[in-house]
Design an enzyme around this catalytic site. Sequence first.
Site, mmCIF file in Angstrom:
data_model
loop_
_atom_site.group_PDB
_atom_site.id
_atom_site.type_symbol
_atom_site.label_atom_id
_atom_site.label_comp_id
_atom_site.label_asym_id
_atom_site.label_seq_id
_atom_site.Cartn_x
_atom_site.Cartn_y
_atom_site.Cartn_z
ATOM 1 N N LYS A 66 44.333 23.605 53.165
ATOM 2 C CA LYS A 66 43.269 24.358 53.335
ATOM 3 C C LYS A 66 43.569 25.832 53.730
ATOM 4 O O LYS A 66 42.665 26.809 53.417
ATOM 5 C CB LYS A 66 42.523 23.639 54.566
ATOM 6 C CG LYS A 66 41.499 22.746 54.045
ATOM 7 C CD LYS A 66 40.263 22.870 54.124
ATOM 8 C CE LYS A 66 39.557 22.119 53.126
ATOM 9 N NZ LYS A 66 38.234 22.527 52.998
ATOM 10 N N ASP A 96 36.128 19.875 59.924
ATOM 11 C CA ASP A 96 36.891 18.467 60.299
ATOM 12 C C ASP A 96 38.126 18.873 60.841
ATOM 13 O O ASP A 96 38.591 17.649 61.126
ATOM 14 C CB ASP A 96 36.615 17.731 59.126
ATOM 15 C CG ASP A 96 35.351 17.556 58.667
ATOM 16 O OD1 ASP A 96 34.416 17.248 59.534
ATOM 17 O OD2 ASP A 96 34.847 17.540 57.413
HETATM 18 C C1 LIG Z 1 42.869 16.978 53.778
HETATM 19 C C2 LIG Z 1 41.710 17.442 52.854
HETATM 20 N N1 LIG Z 1 41.509 17.249 51.852
HETATM 21 C C3 LIG Z 1 40.423 17.411 50.915
HETATM 22 C C4 LIG Z 1 39.147 18.038 51.465
HETATM 23 C C5 LIG Z 1 37.934 18.447 50.742
HETATM 24 O O1 LIG Z 1 37.748 19.692 50.583
HETATM 25 P P1 LIG Z 1 36.355 20.367 50.327
HETATM 26 O O2 LIG Z 1 35.618 20.303 51.585
HETATM 27 O O3 LIG Z 1 36.426 21.535 49.709
HETATM 28 O O4 LIG Z 1 35.646 19.382 49.333
HETATM 29 C C6 LIG Z 1 39.133 18.604 53.056
HETATM 30 C C7 LIG Z 1 38.438 19.393 53.627
HETATM 31 O O5 LIG Z 1 38.361 19.508 54.814
HETATM 32 C C8 LIG Z 1 40.575 18.284 53.650
HETATM 33 O O6 LIG Z 1 40.856 18.445 54.691
#
Ligand SMILES: Cc1ncc(COP(=O)(O)O)c(C=O)c1O
Length: 404
Positions: free
Chosen positions: A75, A122
């Site tokens: 992220k 989150d």
């Molecule tokens: C580990 C992880 N994977 C995938 C995502 C998904 O990303 P997005 O919110 O851009 O769909 C998040 C989002 O916080 C994440 O923390």
Amino acid sequence: MQNTYQIATLANKEDKTSLSFLSERVAKQTVKFHSSFKEYEPTPLHRLKGLAEYLGVKDIFLKDESFRFGLNAFKVLGGSYAVVKYIADKLGKTVDELPYEVLISEETRKEIGELTFVTATDGNHGRGIAWTANKLKQKAVVFMPKGSTQERAENIRAENATCEILEGNYDDCVRYANQMAEEKGWIMVQDTAWEGYEDIPTWIMQGYLTMAYEAYLQLTLAATKPTHVFLQAGVGSMASAVTGFFASIYEDERPIVTIVEPNKADCLFRSAKSGGITFVTGSMETIMAGLACGEPCTIGWDVIRSYTKHFLSVPDSAAAHGMRILGNPIKGDPDIISGESGAVTMGVVSQLMYRDDLKEIKEEIGLNEDSIILCISTEGNTDALRYRELVWNGLYPNDENLKK
Ligand SMILES: Cc1ncc(COP(=O)(O)O)c(C=O)c1O
């Protein structure tokens, strides 16, 4: 219906959205910026030969984002690029004029003055913003939804940020962060877009291109390209950035993209089914904390509705399965620590290949012995305690034993 696999499939669209903002040219820019960080190194792309043979597909590739900047998740790529774009805009400079050393310098700090970045998260996005603000010696304020674990909040506080767990869900936190930004003159750096709030979310998506471009280069080096890509989604910013980049670079030979979401937070699946952006509201209890978002990113949705084929709404058990198979590989494959939101796509691929009751979905997606699959483990064990509870003991958050 909950706790089952459900699929939605989109017909090919004529009115596709433009991909110029997710092109190779932009990806080269973001890679150049991220490469100026001393922490930068491309994350590994593993070829899971043993698993591919076991599941009966041609190849499986897994990009491991647990190695990203020592932060255990991808992220930070988005947050850091959005922050540099914001500062570049403010100072009337280009990103090229603000590589890492210049960006964190005292001169830049003096020029830009004191800033406070605010966001809802989150966990992983907020940690990336806190990390970036800390490097810049600026402030960050981060809000997390009810049910967020203390370990994730502490990781954010460790970057000198203020972090508060609120009563509402993720989308409530986004609204609250926005309200605080308006009241206090803070800068909202959110990884989702809505009408009138589009620049920063666009830059965040562009930041994720570093990951997509690395994967593309690594696949090219291995003299291959994927037939199928599985991408997990919360608001869909990451999935749309990767989908858009692959569509732009592979053109007519682009892979079939399947978006994967938890049953309890399947807003993109529902949007695909209904033909327009659809929200999930209320509490979204899932072990996939990073994917517990109920309101799709509007810019991302335009890319997704144009270039994504399938949408899967899946139970938590798919994520737990993915965590176990990646951590306990077939002989010869590497062992990979992948967290709940990171492992779900691999868990889905595995279950689609071996479960008889999922045969129709497997066939609809077109998975077979010729498939070359790419998944991204977007996080490592970002909550180490929960990782162990799940992988060692098989416990779920609602399990009474976990509360002991
Ligand atoms: C580990 C992880 N994977 C995938 C995502 C998904 O990303 P997005 O919110 O851009 O769909 C998040 C989002 O916080 C994440 O923390």
